[in-house]
Design an enzyme around this catalytic site. Structure first.
Site, PDB file in Angstrom:
ATOM      1  N   VAL A  95      -0.971   9.273   0.293  1.00 17.89           N
ATOM      2  CA  VAL A  95       0.155   8.802  -0.531  1.00 17.89           C
ATOM      3  C   VAL A  95       1.296   8.482   0.432  1.00 17.89           C
ATOM      4  CG1 VAL A  95       1.892   9.446  -2.249  1.00 17.89           C
ATOM      5  CG2 VAL A  95      -0.514  10.019  -2.634  1.00 17.89           C
ATOM      6  N   ALA A  96       1.824   7.270   0.311  1.00 18.69           N
ATOM      7  CA  ALA A  96       2.842   6.762   1.229  1.00 18.69           C
ATOM      8  C   ALA A  96       4.183   7.484   1.052  1.00 18.69           C
ATOM      9  CB  ALA A  96       3.027   5.267   0.965  1.00 18.69           C
ATOM     10  N   SER A 142      -1.284   8.910   5.346  1.00 18.63           N
ATOM     11  CA  SER A 142      -1.167   7.470   5.085  1.00 18.63           C
ATOM     12  C   SER A 142      -0.617   6.717   6.287  1.00 18.63           C
ATOM     13  CB  SER A 142      -0.230   7.258   3.884  1.00 18.63           C
ATOM     14  OG  SER A 142       0.111   5.895   3.769  1.00 18.63           O
ATOM     15  N   TYR A 190      -4.245   1.245   7.142  1.00 18.37           N
ATOM     16  CA  TYR A 190      -4.039  -0.066   6.505  1.00 18.37           C
ATOM     17  C   TYR A 190      -4.101  -1.121   7.593  1.00 18.37           C
ATOM     18  CZ  TYR A 190      -2.480   1.079   1.723  1.00 18.37           C
ATOM     19  OH  TYR A 190      -2.418   1.467   0.408  1.00 18.37           O
ATOM     20  N   THR A 232      -8.497   1.724   4.121  1.00 24.29           N
ATOM     21  CA  THR A 232      -8.285   1.305   2.728  1.00 24.29           C
ATOM     22  C   THR A 232      -8.375  -0.220   2.645  1.00 24.29           C
ATOM     23  OG1 THR A 232      -6.882   3.206   2.305  1.00 24.29           O
ATOM     24  CG2 THR A 232      -6.681   1.360   0.783  1.00 24.29           C
ATOM     25  N   LYS A 250     -12.189   3.035   1.896  1.00 18.54           N
ATOM     26  CA  LYS A 250     -11.596   3.503   0.634  1.00 18.54           C
ATOM     27  C   LYS A 250     -11.255   2.316  -0.252  1.00 18.54           C
ATOM     28  CE  LYS A 250      -7.617   6.112  -1.187  1.00 18.54           C
ATOM     29  NZ  LYS A 250      -6.648   5.132  -1.672  1.00 18.54           N
ATOM     30  N   SER A 291     -12.934   4.226  -5.641  1.00 16.67           N
ATOM     31  CA  SER A 291     -11.546   4.374  -6.104  1.00 16.67           C
ATOM     32  C   SER A 291     -11.050   3.048  -6.639  1.00 16.67           C
ATOM     33  CB  SER A 291     -10.691   4.790  -4.891  1.00 16.67           C
ATOM     34  OG  SER A 291      -9.318   4.591  -5.124  1.00 16.67           O
ATOM     35  N   HIS A 309      -7.777   2.876  -6.694  1.00 16.52           N
ATOM     36  CA  HIS A 309      -6.427   3.072  -6.151  1.00 16.52           C
ATOM     37  C   HIS A 309      -5.491   3.661  -7.211  1.00 16.52           C
ATOM     38  CE1 HIS A 309      -4.310   1.646  -2.333  1.00 16.52           C
ATOM     39  NE2 HIS A 309      -3.300   2.137  -3.000  1.00 16.52           N
TER      40      HIS A 309
HETATM   41  C1  FNR Z   1      -1.061   5.803  -3.347  1.00 14.19           C
HETATM   42  N1  FNR Z   1      -2.308   5.472  -2.836  1.00 14.19           N
HETATM   43  C2  FNR Z   1      -2.439   5.098  -1.516  1.00 14.19           C
HETATM   44  N2  FNR Z   1      -3.666   4.813  -1.007  1.00 14.19           N
HETATM   45  C3  FNR Z   1      -3.804   4.494   0.307  1.00 14.19           C
HETATM   46  O1  FNR Z   1      -4.932   4.251   0.748  1.00 14.19           O
HETATM   47  N3  FNR Z   1      -2.710   4.445   1.129  1.00 14.19           N
HETATM   48  C4  FNR Z   1      -1.449   4.697   0.684  1.00 14.19           C
HETATM   49  O2  FNR Z   1      -0.491   4.661   1.445  1.00 14.19           O
HETATM   50  C5  FNR Z   1      -1.299   5.011  -0.699  1.00 14.19           C
HETATM   51  N4  FNR Z   1      -0.046   5.247  -1.221  1.00 14.19           N
HETATM   52  C6  FNR Z   1       0.096   5.656  -2.528  1.00 14.19           C
HETATM   53  C7  FNR Z   1       1.355   5.946  -3.031  1.00 14.19           C
HETATM   54  C8  FNR Z   1       1.489   6.459  -4.316  1.00 14.19           C
HETATM   55  C9  FNR Z   1       2.838   6.808  -4.843  1.00 14.19           C
HETATM   56  C10 FNR Z   1       0.332   6.667  -5.115  1.00 14.19           C
HETATM   57  C11 FNR Z   1       0.429   7.260  -6.490  1.00 14.19           C
HETATM   58  C12 FNR Z   1      -0.923   6.327  -4.641  1.00 14.19           C
HETATM   59  C13 FNR Z   1      -3.526   5.638  -3.673  1.00 14.19           C
HETATM   60  C14 FNR Z   1      -4.074   7.064  -3.537  1.00 14.19           C
HETATM   61  O3  FNR Z   1      -4.577   7.302  -2.256  1.00 14.19           O
HETATM   62  C15 FNR Z   1      -5.221   7.340  -4.529  1.00 14.19           C
HETATM   63  O4  FNR Z   1      -6.204   6.350  -4.408  1.00 14.19           O
HETATM   64  C16 FNR Z   1      -4.734   7.394  -5.979  1.00 14.19           C
HETATM   65  O5  FNR Z   1      -3.448   7.972  -6.093  1.00 14.19           O
HETATM   66  C17 FNR Z   1      -5.736   8.225  -6.788  1.00 14.19           C
HETATM   67  O6  FNR Z   1      -5.401   8.227  -8.123  1.00 14.19           O
HETATM   68  P1  FNR Z   1      -4.584   9.396  -8.870  1.00 14.19           P
HETATM   69  O7  FNR Z   1      -5.176  10.725  -8.433  1.00 14.19           O
HETATM   70  O8  FNR Z   1      -3.151   9.248  -8.453  1.00 14.19           O
HETATM   71  O9  FNR Z   1      -4.827   9.080 -10.284  1.00 14.19           O
END
Ligand code: FNR
Length: 348
Positions: A79-80, A107, A130, A156, A221, A243, A245
Site C-alpha cells: 500500500v503506497a 510498495s 512498479y 505489479t 501481482k 488480484s 487490485h
Molecule cells: C493499494 N494497492 C497497491 N498495490 C500495489 O501493487 N502497489 C501499491 O503501491 C499499491 N497501493 C495501494 C494503495 C491503497 C490505498 C490501496 C487501498 C491499495 C493494492 C493492494 O496491494 C491490494 O492489491 C489491494 O488493496 C487488496 O484489496 P483489499 O484487501 O484492499 O480489498
C-alpha cells in the site's frame, strides 16, 4: 463466531481520524464503490461446513514459502504512501510484522526509504516493483531493493495507467523514486492513454528481462486470467498474486473467487499462488486456502489499523486475522493448511 468488531472499529476510527481526501483515496475503487463491495461479498458468499470432534491438539497455521517456514500465511499487500495514514508509516507496518510474524510487501511508492524500512524488520521483506517507464529507469529501483535485502520481488502489472486519486500533502512522497512517473507529453491529436501512458508500460518481454535481473523469487501481482498465470510460470516466475487490485484499477472485473479455481487447476504446484482483494477476515483467508491459494494478502484492513493506532493497530489486525483463521480451522476440523486444501467448501 463474531468476526467484525475489531475491523469495523478500526474502519470507523480511521474514517473519523483521516481527512476526507485521504479516506477517499484509501477506500476508492475504480468506479462507484460497486467493485469494492463485490470483492468482499464474494468471499462471504462461500460457505463452510462445521466438522466437530476432530483431534486438533497439534494443529498449526504454519506454512512454507520459498524455503522459509512461516507461522501463518497472512501477508500485508503493498500500500503506497503509508505516512498519509499515520506518522509511523511503513516502518510501523514493519514493526507490526516483527511482533506478529507477518510479512509485508514494501510498495515502490513507499513514503519512507526502503533501507530504513528493511532495517527495522527482523526478517527480510518483500519489495513491490512498479515499472518505471523503461528498463534503464526500472533497474536502479530494483537494484536498490535487492541491495537493501528484499527477499522477493513482487512485480505489479495490472496498473499501467495511473489515475491521480489525490494530491499528496507536504511531507509525503515516493521517496525511493528518482522521479515520479508521469505520462509522456503528447502532441495534439495523440492519445493520452496509448501515446502518453502505454508507451512506457511493461510487456511480457520486460517480464522475461526482469527474470534475468532478479536474483530472488519473482512474483507477478495483478493476474486474473488463467492464460496469464500460465505465461507467468513459463516466464520463470516463482509466484503470482491473483488480484484485481482491490477494485482500484479496472472497474467491473470478476472477483478473485470467480477466477481462482481455474488458475489453481492450471498452475497449482508450479508456482506459489497468493490472492488478495476483498479479504476481510480469517474466515475469508480460510476460504481462499480451501480454494487452493498458498497464502493471502490484505490491503485496506491493516491500513484501518495503522490509521487508528499506528504499528499497534497493524499488529492487532494481523493477530485477529490469524486467530480467526485458527478458530475457523478448529470448527471445520482442519489441523493444517494441507488439511484446509483437502476440504471442499460447502456447495448447496
Ligand atoms: C493499494 N494497492 C497497491 N498495490 C500495489 O501493487 N502497489 C501499491 O503501491 C499499491 N497501493 C495501494 C494503495 C491503497 C490505498 C490501496 C487501498 C491499495 C493494492 C493492494 O496491494 C491490494 O492489491 C489491494 O488493496 C487488496 O484489496 P483489499 O484487501 O484492499 O480489498
Amino acid at each position: 463466531m463474531q468476526s467484525l468488531p475489531l475491523l469495523s472499529h478500526y474502519l470507523q476510527q480511521a474514517q473519523a481520524k483521516l481527512p476526507a481526501a485521504i479516506w477517499h483515496y484509501l477506500q476508492a475503487d475504480a468506479g462507484d464503490g460497486h467493485q469494492l463491495h463485490a470483492n468482499a461479498l464474494a468471499w462471504q458468499a462461500q460457505k463452510l461446513m462445521p466438522r466437530p470432534l476432530q483431534q486438533l491438539h497439534n494443529a498449526s497455521t504454519a506454512c512454507e514459502m520459498f524455503g522459509e517456514r512461516w507461522a501463518h500465511p497472512i501477508l500485508l499487500a503493498p500500500v503506497a504512501y503509508q505516512k498519509l495514514f499515520h506518522d509511523d508509516g511503513e516502518i510501523g507496518t514493519a514493526v507490526a510484522c516483527n511482533a506478529q510474524q507477518g510479512q509485508m510487501m514494501v510498495s515502490s511508492l513507499a513514503s519512507q526509504t526502503i533501507e530504513h524500512i528493511i532495517q527495522q524488520a527482523q526478517q527480510p521483506l518483500w519489495f513491490q516493483l512498479y515499472w518505471q517507464g523503461d528498463r534503464a529507469r526500472t533497474l536502479p529501483l530494483l537494484e536498490k531493493a535487492l541491495a537493501s535485502g528484499a527477499s522477493a520481488i513482487v512485480f505489479t502489472v495490472d496498473a499501467p495507467v495511473k489515475q491521480s486519486l489525490m494530491d499528496l500533502p507536504e511531507g509525503v512522497s515516493a521517496v525511493n523514486l528518482a522521479q515520479a512517473l508521469a505520462p509522456l507529453p503528447i502532441a495534439p491529436g495523440q492519445s493520452t492513454v496509448f501515446d502518453g501512458w502505454m508507451s512506457q508500460a511493461p510487456t511480457w518481454e520486460d517480464v522475461h528481462w526482469l527474470r534475468q535481473q532478479v536474483t530472488v523469487p519473482l512474483l507477478l501481482k495483478g493476474l486474473m486470467h488463467v492464460d496469464d498465470a500460465k505465461r507467468a510460470v513459463d516466464a520463470g516466475c516463482e509466484g503470482i498474486v491473483v488480484s484485481n487490485h482491490g477494485g482500484r484499477v479496472l472497474d467491473n472485473t470478476p472477483t478473485v473467487t470467480a477466477v481462482l479455481p481455474q488458475i489453481v487447476t492450471a498452475v497449482g504446484g508450479q508456482c506459489k499462488i497468493l490472492v488478495d482483494s476483498g479479504i476481510r477476515s480469517g474466515q475469508d483467508a480460510f476460504k481462499a486456502l480451501a480454494m487452493g491459494a498458498d497464502a493471502v494478502c490484505i490491503g485496506r484492513p491493516y491500513i484501518w489499523g495503522l490509521a487508528t493506532e499506528g504499528a499497534m493497530g497493524v499488529a492487532k489486525v494481523i493477530r485477529w486475522m490469524r486467530d480467526e483463521l485458527e478458530m475457523t480451522m478448529a470448527l471445520t476440523g482442519a489441523s493444517s493448511l494441507q488439511d484446509i486444501r483437502q476440504l471442499a467448501l460447502y456447495q448447496s
